[in-house]
Design a protein around this motif. Structure first.
Motif, PDB file in Angstrom:
ATOM      1  N   ARG A  36       0.832  -1.213   0.000  1.00  0.00           N
ATOM      2  CA  ARG A  36       0.000   0.000   0.000  1.00  0.00           C
ATOM      3  C   ARG A  36       0.859   1.252   0.000  1.00  0.00           C
ATOM      4  NH1 ARG A  36      -4.410  -1.735   4.579  1.00  0.00           N
ATOM      5  NH2 ARG A  36      -5.283  -3.479   3.434  1.00  0.00           N
ATOM      6  N   VAL A  37       1.957   1.227   0.752  1.00  0.00           N
ATOM      7  CA  VAL A  37       2.874   2.375   0.778  1.00  0.00           C
ATOM      8  C   VAL A  37       3.446   2.595  -0.618  1.00  0.00           C
ATOM      9  CG1 VAL A  37       5.103   3.211   1.632  1.00  0.00           C
ATOM     10  CG2 VAL A  37       3.462   2.226   3.233  1.00  0.00           C
ATOM     11  N   ALA A  38       3.849   1.526  -1.275  1.00  0.00           N
ATOM     12  CA  ALA A  38       4.416   1.643  -2.621  1.00  0.00           C
ATOM     13  C   ALA A  38       3.391   2.220  -3.596  1.00  0.00           C
ATOM     14  CB  ALA A  38       4.909   0.283  -3.109  1.00  0.00           C
ATOM     15  N   PHE A  39       2.159   1.765  -3.512  1.00  0.00           N
ATOM     16  CA  PHE A  39       1.106   2.275  -4.380  1.00  0.00           C
ATOM     17  C   PHE A  39       0.832   3.751  -4.099  1.00  0.00           C
ATOM     18  CE2 PHE A  39      -3.408   3.041  -5.335  1.00  0.00           C
ATOM     19  CZ  PHE A  39      -3.410   2.742  -6.686  1.00  0.00           C
ATOM     20  N   ALA A  40       0.734   4.106  -2.819  1.00  0.00           N
ATOM     21  CA  ALA A  40       0.489   5.505  -2.440  1.00  0.00           C
ATOM     22  C   ALA A  40       1.666   6.389  -2.848  1.00  0.00           C
ATOM     23  CB  ALA A  40       0.231   5.606  -0.930  1.00  0.00           C
ATOM     24  N   ARG A  41       2.891   5.881  -2.732  1.00  0.00           N
ATOM     25  CA  ARG A  41       4.077   6.639  -3.137  1.00  0.00           C
ATOM     26  C   ARG A  41       4.021   6.941  -4.630  1.00  0.00           C
ATOM     27  NH1 ARG A  41       7.888   3.095  -2.272  1.00  0.00           N
ATOM     28  NH2 ARG A  41       8.148   3.613  -0.080  1.00  0.00           N
ATOM     29  N   GLN A  42       3.637   5.942  -5.413  1.00  0.00           N
ATOM     30  CA  GLN A  42       3.548   6.141  -6.859  1.00  0.00           C
ATOM     31  C   GLN A  42       2.481   7.181  -7.200  1.00  0.00           C
ATOM     32  OE1 GLN A  42       5.565   4.859  -9.318  1.00  0.00           O
ATOM     33  NE2 GLN A  42       4.496   6.390 -10.519  1.00  0.00           N
ATOM     34  N   ALA A  43       1.337   7.118  -6.526  1.00  0.00           N
ATOM     35  CA  ALA A  43       0.271   8.093  -6.770  1.00  0.00           C
ATOM     36  C   ALA A  43       0.741   9.501  -6.400  1.00  0.00           C
ATOM     37  CB  ALA A  43      -0.980   7.716  -5.975  1.00  0.00           C
ATOM     38  N   TYR A  44       1.450   9.619  -5.283  1.00  0.00           N
ATOM     39  CA  TYR A  44       1.983  10.924  -4.875  1.00  0.00           C
ATOM     40  C   TYR A  44       2.980  11.441  -5.910  1.00  0.00           C
ATOM     41  CZ  TYR A  44       5.039  14.322  -2.773  1.00  0.00           C
ATOM     42  OH  TYR A  44       5.810  15.446  -2.571  1.00  0.00           O
ATOM     43  N   ASN A  45       3.919  10.586  -6.302  1.00  0.00           N
ATOM     44  CA  ASN A  45       4.937  11.009  -7.268  1.00  0.00           C
ATOM     45  C   ASN A  45       4.305  11.418  -8.595  1.00  0.00           C
ATOM     46  OD1 ASN A  45       7.112  10.775  -5.536  1.00  0.00           O
ATOM     47  ND2 ASN A  45       7.627   8.714  -6.199  1.00  0.00           N
ATOM     48  N   ASP A  46       3.261  10.717  -9.017  1.00  0.00           N
ATOM     49  CA  ASP A  46       2.554  11.091 -10.249  1.00  0.00           C
ATOM     50  C   ASP A  46       1.915  12.470 -10.110  1.00  0.00           C
ATOM     51  OD1 ASP A  46       3.280   8.666 -11.382  1.00  0.00           O
ATOM     52  OD2 ASP A  46       1.296   7.743 -11.113  1.00  0.00           O
ATOM     53  N   ALA A  47       1.236  12.706  -8.978  1.00  0.00           N
ATOM     54  CA  ALA A  47       0.582  13.999  -8.754  1.00  0.00           C
ATOM     55  C   ALA A  47       1.607  15.124  -8.626  1.00  0.00           C
ATOM     56  CB  ALA A  47      -0.302  13.938  -7.505  1.00  0.00           C
ATOM     57  N   ALA A  48       2.708  14.866  -7.927  1.00  0.00           N
ATOM     58  CA  ALA A  48       3.755  15.880  -7.766  1.00  0.00           C
ATOM     59  C   ALA A  48       4.435  16.182  -9.103  1.00  0.00           C
ATOM     60  CB  ALA A  48       4.786  15.432  -6.731  1.00  0.00           C
ATOM     61  N   THR A  49       4.637  15.162  -9.917  1.00  0.00           N
ATOM     62  CA  THR A  49       5.245  15.366 -11.232  1.00  0.00           C
ATOM     63  C   THR A  49       4.336  16.199 -12.125  1.00  0.00           C
ATOM     64  OG1 THR A  49       6.499  13.311 -11.082  1.00  0.00           O
ATOM     65  CG2 THR A  49       6.135  14.186 -13.292  1.00  0.00           C
ATOM     66  N   GLU A  50       3.046  15.928 -12.086  1.00  0.00           N
ATOM     67  CA  GLU A  50       2.094  16.724 -12.875  1.00  0.00           C
ATOM     68  C   GLU A  50       2.113  18.190 -12.424  1.00  0.00           C
ATOM     69  OE1 GLU A  50      -2.619  16.816 -14.192  1.00  0.00           O
ATOM     70  OE2 GLU A  50      -1.920  15.229 -12.863  1.00  0.00           O
ATOM     71  N   TYR A  51       2.130  18.392 -11.119  1.00  0.00           N
ATOM     72  CA  TYR A  51       2.218  19.751 -10.576  1.00  0.00           C
ATOM     73  C   TYR A  51       3.519  20.426 -10.992  1.00  0.00           C
ATOM     74  CZ  TYR A  51       3.167  23.343  -7.055  1.00  0.00           C
ATOM     75  OH  TYR A  51       3.512  24.510  -6.428  1.00  0.00           O
ATOM     76  N   ASN A  52       4.643  19.721 -10.842  1.00  0.00           N
ATOM     77  CA  ASN A  52       5.949  20.291 -11.211  1.00  0.00           C
ATOM     78  C   ASN A  52       5.996  20.658 -12.686  1.00  0.00           C
ATOM     79  OD1 ASN A  52       6.897  20.061  -8.597  1.00  0.00           O
ATOM     80  ND2 ASN A  52       7.948  18.130  -8.962  1.00  0.00           N
ATOM     81  N   THR A  53       5.444  19.795 -13.516  1.00  0.00           N
ATOM     82  CA  THR A  53       5.416  20.072 -14.952  1.00  0.00           C
ATOM     83  C   THR A  53       4.600  21.328 -15.231  1.00  0.00           C
ATOM     84  OG1 THR A  53       5.648  17.726 -15.470  1.00  0.00           O
ATOM     85  CG2 THR A  53       4.798  19.145 -17.219  1.00  0.00           C
ATOM     86  N   ALA A  54       3.452  21.457 -14.578  1.00  0.00           N
ATOM     87  CA  ALA A  54       2.620  22.650 -14.766  1.00  0.00           C
ATOM     88  C   ALA A  54       3.361  23.907 -14.321  1.00  0.00           C
ATOM     89  CB  ALA A  54       1.306  22.508 -14.006  1.00  0.00           C
ATOM     90  N   CYS A  55       4.178  23.795 -13.292  1.00  0.00           N
ATOM     91  CA  CYS A  55       4.935  24.953 -12.807  1.00  0.00           C
ATOM     92  C   CYS A  55       6.094  25.330 -13.737  1.00  0.00           C
ATOM     93  CB  CYS A  55       5.496  24.679 -11.409  1.00  0.00           C
ATOM     94  SG  CYS A  55       4.266  24.699 -10.109  1.00  0.00           S
ATOM     95  N   GLU A  56       6.484  24.414 -14.597  1.00  0.00           N
ATOM     96  CA  GLU A  56       7.649  24.650 -15.446  1.00  0.00           C
ATOM     97  C   GLU A  56       7.305  25.031 -16.880  1.00  0.00           C
ATOM     98  OE1 GLU A  56       9.847  21.018 -15.053  1.00  0.00           O
ATOM     99  OE2 GLU A  56      10.469  21.473 -13.003  1.00  0.00           O
ATOM    100  N   VAL A  57       6.081  24.784 -17.319  1.00  0.00           N
ATOM    101  CA  VAL A  57       5.728  25.077 -18.709  1.00  0.00           C
ATOM    102  C   VAL A  57       5.185  26.504 -18.828  1.00  0.00           C
ATOM    103  CG1 VAL A  57       5.296  22.673 -19.304  1.00  0.00           C
ATOM    104  CG2 VAL A  57       3.405  24.081 -18.529  1.00  0.00           C
ATOM    105  N   PHE A  58       5.357  27.050 -20.019  1.00  0.00           N
ATOM    106  CA  PHE A  58       4.852  28.393 -20.301  1.00  0.00           C
ATOM    107  C   PHE A  58       3.379  28.298 -20.634  1.00  0.00           C
ATOM    108  CE2 PHE A  58       3.941  31.908 -23.152  1.00  0.00           C
ATOM    109  CZ  PHE A  58       4.429  32.971 -22.424  1.00  0.00           C
ATOM    110  N   PRO A  59       2.530  29.147 -20.175  1.00  0.00           N
ATOM    111  CA  PRO A  59       2.721  30.351 -19.381  1.00  0.00           C
ATOM    112  C   PRO A  59       2.574  30.136 -17.874  1.00  0.00           C
ATOM    113  CG  PRO A  59       0.502  30.369 -20.257  1.00  0.00           C
ATOM    114  CD  PRO A  59       1.171  29.110 -20.754  1.00  0.00           C
ATOM    115  N   GLU A  60       2.252  28.894 -17.458  1.00  0.00           N
ATOM    116  CA  GLU A  60       2.075  28.641 -16.029  1.00  0.00           C
ATOM    117  C   GLU A  60       3.327  28.969 -15.226  1.00  0.00           C
ATOM    118  OE1 GLU A  60       0.996  26.497 -18.392  1.00  0.00           O
ATOM    119  OE2 GLU A  60      -0.697  25.311 -17.687  1.00  0.00           O
TER     120      GLU A  60
END
Length: 196
Positions: free
Chosen positions: A142-166
């Motif tokens: 369960r920890v591994a699954f939750a970690r993957q879900a967190y990393n996916d959500a954080a990566t999506e957020y990070n990508t949004a923070c890095e692309v123009f114009p966001e």
């Protein structure tokens, strides 16, 4: 001239609404990764609650291996502390790295404990030990699954923070990159628990 003025006002209104849309998108993505971290936190707390019971069960059989049992409890306590820091600031890069390190150390000493258990047939056959081990294995998954879900959500957020114009909105409004919860090499291999 009035057509130009109307066009300019409409353009400004569209830009403002677009800015609001992008800002709200970043807020939504930040909330999603924080929520995803809370799922990790729940599973880690469950895991940390199981470990003292596991040690207590083993303590009755492994009297000569006090150092290993103490190392498990010390690593668990360090992981609990690191998890508390990470829960207070989900996504903080330093907190995520600290938690990953503490989890890696905990997995290392748990691996030693389970290797030790293998050499004690009575402990290996103990029903309480079997049940705790199964629960711990289930929680690890369960920890591994939750970690993957967190990393996916954080990566999506990070990508949004890095692309123009966001990126312009993110930098001007204080949105910071979220740290991923990456497993260390020692932690990638979950302790194998088998009492067959």
């Amino acid at each position: 001239m009035t057509n130009f003025l109307i066009f300019a006002v409409v353009a400004v209104v569209i830009i403002i609404f677009y800015f609001i849309f992008l800002y709200n998108k970043l807020v939504r993505l930040r909330n999603e990764y924080k929520n995803a971290y809370s799922q990790i936190d729940v599973q880690l707390k469950r895991r940390y609650d199981l470990i003292p019971n596991l040690v207590e069960t083993a303590k009755a059989y492994i009297t000569h291996e006090r150092e290993t049992l103490e190392a498990v409890i010390a690593a668990r306590n360090h992981a609990v502390s690191s998890a508390s820091k990470a829960a207070a600031t989900p996504g903080d890069i330093g907190a995520m790295q600290g938690l990953a390190g503490a989890e890696g150390a905990l997995n290392g000493v748990l691996g030693k404990l389970f290797a030790l258990v293998e050499s004690y047939p009575d402990l290996k056959a103990n029903e309480n030990m079997k049940q705790l081990s199964e629960e711990l294995t289930s929680t690890e998954n369960r920890v591994a699954f939750a970690r993957q879900a967190y990393n996916d959500a954080a990566t999506e957020y990070n990508t949004a923070c890095e692309v123009f114009p966001e990126a312009i909105i993110a930098s001007s409004c204080g949105f910071r990159k979220a740290g991923l919860l990456e497993t260390e090499k020692a932690e990638k291999e979950t302790p194998k628990i088998s009492f067959s």
